[in-house]
Enzyme design. Structure first.
Site, PDB file in Angstrom:
ATOM      1  N   GLU A 127       3.348   0.311   1.455  1.00  0.00           N
ATOM      2  CA  GLU A 127       4.239   0.481   2.596  1.00  0.00           C
ATOM      3  C   GLU A 127       3.459   1.046   3.776  1.00  0.00           C
ATOM      4  O   GLU A 127       2.314   1.515   3.606  1.00  0.00           O
ATOM      5  CB  GLU A 127       5.387   1.421   2.230  1.00  0.00           C
ATOM      6  CG  GLU A 127       6.262   0.897   1.104  1.00  0.00           C
ATOM      7  CD  GLU A 127       7.465   1.766   0.803  1.00  0.00           C
ATOM      8  OE1 GLU A 127       8.265   1.383  -0.066  1.00  0.00           O
ATOM      9  OE2 GLU A 127       7.615   2.841   1.448  1.00  0.00           O
ATOM     10  N   GLY A 339     -31.106 -12.851  10.076  1.00  0.00           N
ATOM     11  CA  GLY A 339     -31.392 -12.349  11.415  1.00  0.00           C
ATOM     12  C   GLY A 339     -30.236 -12.619  12.364  1.00  0.00           C
ATOM     13  O   GLY A 339     -29.068 -12.498  11.997  1.00  0.00           O
ATOM     14  N   GLU A 363      -6.291  -2.981  -4.195  1.00  0.00           N
ATOM     15  CA  GLU A 363      -6.126  -2.582  -5.602  1.00  0.00           C
ATOM     16  C   GLU A 363      -6.702  -1.191  -5.873  1.00  0.00           C
ATOM     17  O   GLU A 363      -7.131  -0.879  -6.977  1.00  0.00           O
ATOM     18  CB  GLU A 363      -6.794  -3.590  -6.556  1.00  0.00           C
ATOM     19  CG  GLU A 363      -6.389  -5.030  -6.323  1.00  0.00           C
ATOM     20  CD  GLU A 363      -5.030  -5.350  -6.899  1.00  0.00           C
ATOM     21  OE1 GLU A 363      -4.362  -4.438  -7.385  1.00  0.00           O
ATOM     22  OE2 GLU A 363      -4.642  -6.517  -6.849  1.00  0.00           O
TER      23      GLU A 363
END
Length: 379
Positions: A127, A339, A363
């Site tokens: 949330e 690079g 997770e």
């Protein structure tokens, strides 16, 4: 590396690798650039059995083990990290919660569609105000007659706008804290449940990530998954296996980055010789190869322990922690070897660096994994 995979696991690995390299890798850059969720490949994943990897064949799944799950996620992620996340979260979170903790009526209703790819599954725990502190969620489930009314907001929900069913974790008894959380299956199109896709993500842009808003969403008690108040404990169990899949996802992205680095080092010439001939470059590649092999052993160990019915929570955390951080280093080295060309999207390593970053967050962050491992050691 050498690992004694069974003929079945070798066949799964070969099939997943071929599909990923032919169907996903050639399109990954375009999907990333346009933030396109590739719904067109979902039925193909379903046909291969990759959307019901561990679902019982009685419900249309492949009925395979956790090791097969990890292998598939790695290979899909090697082709495209966004699709790797889709496969990992669909199998390991939403579908798994219903398969493991749902009753047979719920399994018959949802799992065949989830396994075939007709539906994707989402899992709504996080949330705006609660991430790692998942027990602090504010979404409420209130009993009304024979059913429930859900209210709240969920954030960073994978498959949030494309799922056929979302498993929503809500507090049905706020006074009981984590022991007052219950899970519910909310079908797409349910009145009051809306989702908005999040844009502007750093990586895995082709994965669907959403905010889910629940406003007086009415569900029957038949849509409650598991026992009332057991939702959080069930979620922790689901997360253990989910961590194995995110570790496998990181591993796949890292493998793609190392392959790109080796190829570029062989072709690019500086000071009259290929980059691959410089000892400094060889050492970077050697470190990457070593770390990825070590990560794979941790991932496969955790998967095999799960399949043997042994406790594997600490091993899953170790695999997720090491694989996600090692793969991040591998991707960073690959960019360095390229690079300036590695810093632009002309070459895929720029995307690999962005995609792998989420593996240290999703997770359970790296910090949470260290906490879980450390607590286990001193308990």
């Amino acid at each position: 590396m050498h690992f004694d995979l069974s003929d079945t696991h070798q066949a799964i690995q070969s099939t997943a690798r071929e599909f990923a390299q032919q169907e996903l890798a050639p399109n990954a850059a375009r999907w990333d650039e346009t933030a396109h969720f590739p719904a067109e490949v979902i039925p193909k994943l379903g046909k291969l059995g990759f959307l019901g990897i561990q679902i019982d064949p009685r419900f249309g799944g492949a009925g395979l083990d956790t090791l097969a799950y990890a292998i598939v996620v790695e290979e899909i992620s090697r082709g495209d990290g966004s699709l790797g996340l889709t496969v990992a979260s669909h199998n390991g979170l939403g579908s798994s919660h219903i398969a493991v903790f749902g009753n047979d009526e719920q399994r018959h209703k949802y799992l065949p569609k989830l396994a075939s790819g007709e539906w994707l599954g989402a899992w709504a725990l996080t949330e705006p105000g609660s991430g790692s502190d998942a027990a602090a969620l504010a979404t409420r489930a209130v009993r009304v007659g024979e059913g429930w009314v859900l209210n709240g907001n969920k954030h960073f929900i994978t498959q949030g706008t494309v799922a056929g069913v979302t498993v929503v974790l809500a507090s049905s008894d706020p006074a009981s804290g984590r022991r007052g959380i219950t899970a519910f299956a909310v079908d797409a199109g349910t009145e009051g449940c809306t989702a908005r896709r999040l844009h502007g993500k750093h990586g895995v842009r082709a994965s669907d990530t959403a905010e889910v808003h629940l406003a007086d969403v009415q569900v029957s008690d038949a849509q409650r998954i598991g026992e009332e108040g057991n939702g959080f404990l069930d979620a922790i169990s689901i997360l253990d296996k989910g961590r194995v899949s995110i570790a496998a996802m990181a591993l796949g992205i890292g493998e793609a980055a190392l392959a790109a680095a080796i190829s570029y080092a062989k072709e690019r010439k500086q000071f009259g010789q290929a980059l691959a001939e410089f000892q400094g470059i060889q050492w970077m590649l050697a470190d990457s190869r070593t770390e990825l092999d070590a990560a794979r052993l941790l991932v496969w160990r955790a998967a095999c322990m799960a399949d043997a019915g042994k406790p594997f929570r600490r091993e899953a955390s170790m695999a997720k922690l090491f694989a996600s951080e090692a793969a991040s280093r591998v991707c960073d080295r690959a960019l360095q070897i390229h690079g300036g060309y590695g810093y632009v999207n002309t070459f895929p390593v720029e995307r690999y660096v962005r995609d792998v970053r989420v593996c240290r967050i999703g997770e359970g962050t790296s910090e949470i994994q260290r906490t879980l491992i450390g607590r286990g050691l001193v308990a």
